[in-house]
Design an enzyme around this catalytic site. Sequence first.
Site, mmCIF file in Angstrom:
data_model
loop_
_atom_site.group_PDB
_atom_site.id
_atom_site.type_symbol
_atom_site.label_atom_id
_atom_site.label_comp_id
_atom_site.label_asym_id
_atom_site.label_seq_id
_atom_site.Cartn_x
_atom_site.Cartn_y
_atom_site.Cartn_z
ATOM 1 N N ASP A 139 0.812 -1.227 0.000
ATOM 2 C CA ASP A 139 0.000 0.000 0.000
ATOM 3 C C ASP A 139 0.845 1.278 0.000
ATOM 4 O O ASP A 139 0.324 2.361 -0.294
ATOM 5 C CB ASP A 139 -0.922 0.033 1.231
ATOM 6 C CG ASP A 139 -1.820 -1.195 1.318
ATOM 7 O OD1 ASP A 139 -2.028 -1.846 0.279
ATOM 8 O OD2 ASP A 139 -2.297 -1.504 2.427
ATOM 9 N N ARG A 287 -0.151 -9.149 -4.284
ATOM 10 C CA ARG A 287 0.824 -9.355 -3.192
ATOM 11 C C ARG A 287 1.700 -10.569 -3.441
ATOM 12 O O ARG A 287 2.552 -10.893 -2.608
ATOM 13 C CB ARG A 287 0.073 -9.562 -1.866
ATOM 14 C CG ARG A 287 -0.657 -8.359 -1.406
ATOM 15 C CD ARG A 287 -0.870 -8.270 0.078
ATOM 16 N NE ARG A 287 -1.130 -9.463 0.820
ATOM 17 C CZ ARG A 287 -2.165 -9.622 1.656
ATOM 18 N NH1 ARG A 287 -3.046 -8.655 1.790
ATOM 19 N NH2 ARG A 287 -2.297 -10.709 2.358
HETATM 20 O O1 F6P Z 1 -2.291 -4.001 3.388
HETATM 21 C C1 F6P Z 1 -2.186 -4.841 2.293
HETATM 22 C C2 F6P Z 1 -3.543 -5.243 1.785
HETATM 23 O O2 F6P Z 1 -3.371 -6.083 0.674
HETATM 24 C C3 F6P Z 1 -4.472 -4.073 1.435
HETATM 25 O O3 F6P Z 1 -4.159 -3.494 0.208
HETATM 26 C C4 F6P Z 1 -5.812 -4.759 1.486
HETATM 27 O O4 F6P Z 1 -6.831 -3.828 1.760
HETATM 28 C C5 F6P Z 1 -5.645 -5.745 2.603
HETATM 29 O O5 F6P Z 1 -4.250 -5.954 2.761
HETATM 30 C C6 F6P Z 1 -6.308 -7.078 2.385
HETATM 31 O O6 F6P Z 1 -6.184 -7.810 3.545
HETATM 32 P P1 F6P Z 1 -6.370 -9.387 3.662
HETATM 33 O O7 F6P Z 1 -5.205 -10.053 3.037
HETATM 34 O O8 F6P Z 1 -6.433 -9.628 5.120
HETATM 35 O O9 F6P Z 1 -7.621 -9.710 2.932
#
Ligand code: F6P
Length: 360
Positions: A139, A287
């Site tokens: 982010d 990610r």
């Molecule tokens: O902080 C990283 C992130 O990928 C954000 O962009 C997103 O809102 C969140 O984490 C998603 O979280 P999770 O992996 O818990 O669904």
Amino acid sequence: MKRIGILTSGGDCQGLNAAIRGVAKALYEHYGEEKLEIIGIQDGYKGLIHGQYKKLEKKDLSGILTMGGTILGTSRQPFKLMRVIDEADNVDKVAAMKENYKKMKLDCIAILGGNGTQKTANLLREEGLNVVSLPKTIDNDLWGTEMTFGFQSAVDIATNVIDCIHTTATSHGRVFIVELMGHKAGWLTLYAGIAGGADIILIPEIPYDLKSVIKTLKARTESGKNFSILAVAEGAISKEYASLPKKQRKQAMAQIPYPSISYKLAHEIEEATGQETRVTVPGHFQRGGSPCPYDRVLSSRLGTAAAQLIIEKKYGNMVAVKGNDIVAVPLEEVAGKIKTVPTDSPVIQSARELGICFGD
Ligand code: F6P
């Protein structure tokens, strides 16, 4: 004998293993294998709470520079619940972390994470533990650093998605919304949107007016363009919702009968323009996978800088990017703040000069 713990906490991202390697290799170089034990704490703060860890030997660092995810595992342990004792297991998390730190005989813990993680790192500092932290998140919303590792790799992936959508959008003459991650910050959408040549970029920092979005789409059709691409941040918000007081806004947004704001927008665009509109959500793809070369270098630099702080006993700091340098920023300054995109950012200005619409 020095004993240094390492943990990765919160959502994973590219470059975590490269950063672990950076910290550990630099420490092994400095102290030598006979005088150092690196303790890999499992699954973030969960492992510190429950005393789950394993020794990280030099051989464990081989081949992880290019590897996505984290070899230590991670978990989300919300900061606001850190001082709440769970009824189920009756564990005082803060006391347990302090106890395990002592049991593991640690001199310091290197903590890799985003906003929530930094807040807990600061809490541990306040509780008297030696900590040094590293800024991780796709982010790029961590206060105190110009750049976080993971961000550039996610920009690469998100840009690739927009590139691929471009060809199919052109062939079918459709409007496409690509919804990108970023939580409450628009960095990822802004950068990928510009890099992918999006026509409209909607980010949380600039609430959008549907009328302005429709006007831009119609103008494109009138100029002979049969397709349009919108890069929309998952946290994008309309002017209408943004104008509501926080509580009402939350209630109103919870009642939106769509999986996310992009689907609502797609419906509104189809109604107003008659153009077929599709939504693509790459989600956690952003990610995943191998860190890009930029992140490999950044993670390595931040990792070795964190090791240097540990060697010099400059605890209680986060390593951060400032210009071309890596600097130390006190955790108490970082904790609890977020870095959003300034609306007067020269990057936004440049995008506007390219004719990109921000919906305002
Ligand atoms: O902080 C990283 C992130 O990928 C954000 O962009 C997103 O809102 C969140 O984490 C998603 O979280 P999770 O992996 O818990 O669904």
